[in-house]
Design a protein around this motif. Sequence first.
Motif, PDB file in Angstrom:
ATOM      1  N   LYS A 125       0.866  -1.196   0.003  1.00 19.31           N
ATOM      2  CA  LYS A 125      -0.118  -0.058   0.251  1.00 19.31           C
ATOM      3  C   LYS A 125       0.793   1.245   0.157  1.00 19.31           C
ATOM      4  O   LYS A 125       1.662   1.200   0.964  1.00 19.31           O
ATOM      5  CB  LYS A 125      -0.849   0.005   1.213  1.00 19.31           C
ATOM      6  CG  LYS A 125      -2.185   1.106   1.162  1.00 19.31           C
ATOM      7  CD  LYS A 125      -3.197   0.623   2.233  1.00 19.31           C
ATOM      8  CE  LYS A 125      -4.322   1.258   2.008  1.00 19.31           C
ATOM      9  NZ  LYS A 125      -4.406   2.769   2.315  1.00 19.31           N
ATOM     10  N   SER A 126       0.608   2.203  -1.330  1.00 20.10           N
ATOM     11  CA  SER A 126       1.537   3.325  -1.219  1.00 20.10           C
ATOM     12  C   SER A 126       1.010   4.341  -0.140  1.00 20.10           C
ATOM     13  O   SER A 126      -0.199   4.363   0.444  1.00 20.10           O
ATOM     14  CB  SER A 126       1.230   3.780  -2.455  1.00 20.10           C
ATOM     15  OG  SER A 126       1.359   5.199  -2.563  1.00 20.10           O
ATOM     16  N   ASP A 129      -1.819   6.488  -1.255  1.00 22.48           N
ATOM     17  CA  ASP A 129      -2.866   5.831  -1.791  1.00 22.48           C
ATOM     18  C   ASP A 129      -4.248   6.720  -1.745  1.00 22.48           C
ATOM     19  O   ASP A 129      -4.415   7.181  -0.665  1.00 22.48           O
ATOM     20  CB  ASP A 129      -3.104   4.676  -1.077  1.00 22.48           C
ATOM     21  CG  ASP A 129      -4.163   3.794  -1.901  1.00 22.48           C
ATOM     22  OD1 ASP A 129      -4.368   3.844  -2.842  1.00 22.48           O
ATOM     23  OD2 ASP A 129      -4.909   2.954  -0.788  1.00 22.48           O
ATOM     24  N   ASP A 143       0.317   8.971  -7.184  1.00 27.14           N
ATOM     25  CA  ASP A 143       1.204   7.730  -7.336  1.00 27.14           C
ATOM     26  C   ASP A 143       1.791   7.806  -8.984  1.00 27.14           C
ATOM     27  O   ASP A 143       3.029   7.666  -9.088  1.00 27.14           O
ATOM     28  CB  ASP A 143       0.756   6.428  -6.983  1.00 27.14           C
ATOM     29  CG  ASP A 143       0.801   6.354  -5.470  1.00 27.14           C
ATOM     30  OD1 ASP A 143       1.906   6.386  -4.823  1.00 27.14           O
ATOM     31  OD2 ASP A 143      -0.187   5.594  -5.082  1.00 27.14           O
ATOM     32  N   SER A 213       2.554   1.587  -7.032  1.00 28.87           N
ATOM     33  CA  SER A 213       1.758   2.075  -7.363  1.00 28.87           C
ATOM     34  C   SER A 213       0.202   1.501  -6.995  1.00 28.87           C
ATOM     35  O   SER A 213      -0.728   1.672  -7.928  1.00 28.87           O
ATOM     36  CB  SER A 213       1.760   2.301  -8.902  1.00 28.87           C
ATOM     37  OG  SER A 213       2.035   1.110  -9.670  1.00 28.87           O
ATOM     38  N   GLY A 214       0.319   0.085  -6.296  1.00 28.40           N
ATOM     39  CA  GLY A 214      -0.624  -0.601  -5.865  1.00 28.40           C
ATOM     40  C   GLY A 214      -1.124  -1.938  -6.924  1.00 28.40           C
ATOM     41  O   GLY A 214      -2.054  -2.540  -6.577  1.00 28.40           O
TER      42      GLY A 214
END
Lengths: 292, 327
Positions: A125-126, A129, A143, A213-214
């Motif tokens: 998880k960024s 996010d 991101d 980036s997820g």
Amino acid sequence: MDNLGVFLQIIFWGLYAGCIYILLATGLNLIFGVMKIVNFAHGEFLMIGAYITATIFFISGINPYLIILLSMLALIGIGAVIERFCFRPILGTGKLNEIFLSIGLIYIFQNGAAIIWTDEWQSVKSPYDGISLPFGSLSVPLDYILIMFFTAAIICGLYLFLKKTTIGMQMRATSQNRKGAMLVGIDVERIDVISFGLGCALAAAAGTLWIVSGQIFNPYMGSIPAIKAFAIIILGGLGSIPGAIIGGLLMGLAENGAAFLLGGIWKDAISFVILIIVLVVRPTGLFGEKGD
Amino acid sequence: MHFKKDEMVKYGTVLALVIAITIPFATDSMFILNLLVLMLIFIIFASAWNLLAFSGQGSLGHAAFFGIGAYASTLIAANSGMSPFITIFLGAAVAAFVGILIGLTCVRLKEWFLAMVTFGFAIIVQTLTVSVLAPITGGWDGIASSRLLSPSIPGYQLIEYYAVLLITIASVAAIWYIMKTRIGLAFLAIRENELEARAAGIDPVRYRLLAFALSAYLAGVAGALQIHHIGYLTPELYGVDNSFWPVTYVILGGLGTLAGPIVGTIALTIIWEGLKSTGLTFGRYVIVGVMLILAIIFLPRGLVSLPEQVQGWLKRRKRKEPPSGTG
């Protein structure tokens, strides 16, 4: 959303995916330029880089964008070992041997990673996010913008390294003429190790940015992007770094356009359709020259 | 012990045939019989890949032809009611036709471009199978395929084994024959030096296409056989695994030799099943990968060259000579 909005969305997705391809293709080009070897296992370095970042992140919780440097350093080391013990012994024995060797590497890395990290899908998880910036009519995740920024910074850094430092100049010399480089006293084997390591580090950067980036990831994430990166460097011209950048962006755009128009299933196939069409029309690639 | 190479090959062939014919009597385990059938099928597949390699072309997408043969044969059998023993060869013809088409785009390319195009081609075929062609192929779920022999026939597995053995022997014999004719010589000439081959009046494009067609045909036969043996097919057939296995078998056994694919497939099947019994899953692939790399570096002519290599080492030891550069 109106048509223009959809169009812009596809462009942004394409640019974002293109960044990953640019990093992969530039790394491959660096290795191909200096050593003239074809490593189909390049995507496995992307995967290992992603897992190293994820592991450090899970343990320490540091901002994953900062871990990118550690991951790149680790991959320089791993790349150097692979170059020394796998590719150097078969250097000059033919392209097919290099391809077969990469199949061995793919087996080892993918399944080694599955043993260490299991083959389940995972995600990171960024810290950014959910944050988006307004861009005209559409909002772009922060991101994505960070990833484009990091890619640009890494490519500029590489450019300066190749232009300004002694090792960079030696790399360019070796890539232009290996025998000539030897004659003027460049230790080409040392340059090989450095180039291979740097190429792997770029792959690690690509892997890190992709998962930060997820995007979900598993040990098999790397092989398809790597082969696409090969398609890109053939389209963009072997050994040409600007070609790799333009090719990477175009591939990202084409893929996302096709996924939108034909359905997501075509995302992987479309790059090869483009490759085959280009090779039928121009067997040496879009900007490629005759020769190796 | 002193054997001439010709004699060794002759006795080896006879011995292998005797073992292949008698082995079902040594076991009554259905599991082993099934394994042997699949192994024979992979011998055909690996030999098909190797046939293409004879002409200097290394494909990384042979799963495409394997899968096309399987799908075509299944669909023909389902729609016409013909016996799978006939449709296998019709399905393979479809694979050969597609092989020529893909060959047309590949024959002028450098060896590693070709590896990529074939790899990508397998992905394209898989995508087509699950999207545009889904109504007839069943999409990702796959479809049932008619069995080679109905399980209600007593001893059907034994009959199936001998049928597959016969097709395997015929395929290998066909490759052996092709390699003896002018066609085979042309393949080798192109592989060794394309320019000189051209100077000798050989048209490399034509012969490469021919190699593609023959190789795709045999790969299609293997795919169709496997699927009619199992009774079910899914698009996973086109997967990377199926493209890489024949490469691994051939490299380990001995690239560009007739016996290489056979020796490699048998050796690797035994190792693979042996490792399975120790409970390794991913570890098996790691070990195969390490073996592959070691073979490429230290035994570039594969397991079939092992006796020669060992003899060479022993001789050198006896005479206490410094190692000379054997090619």
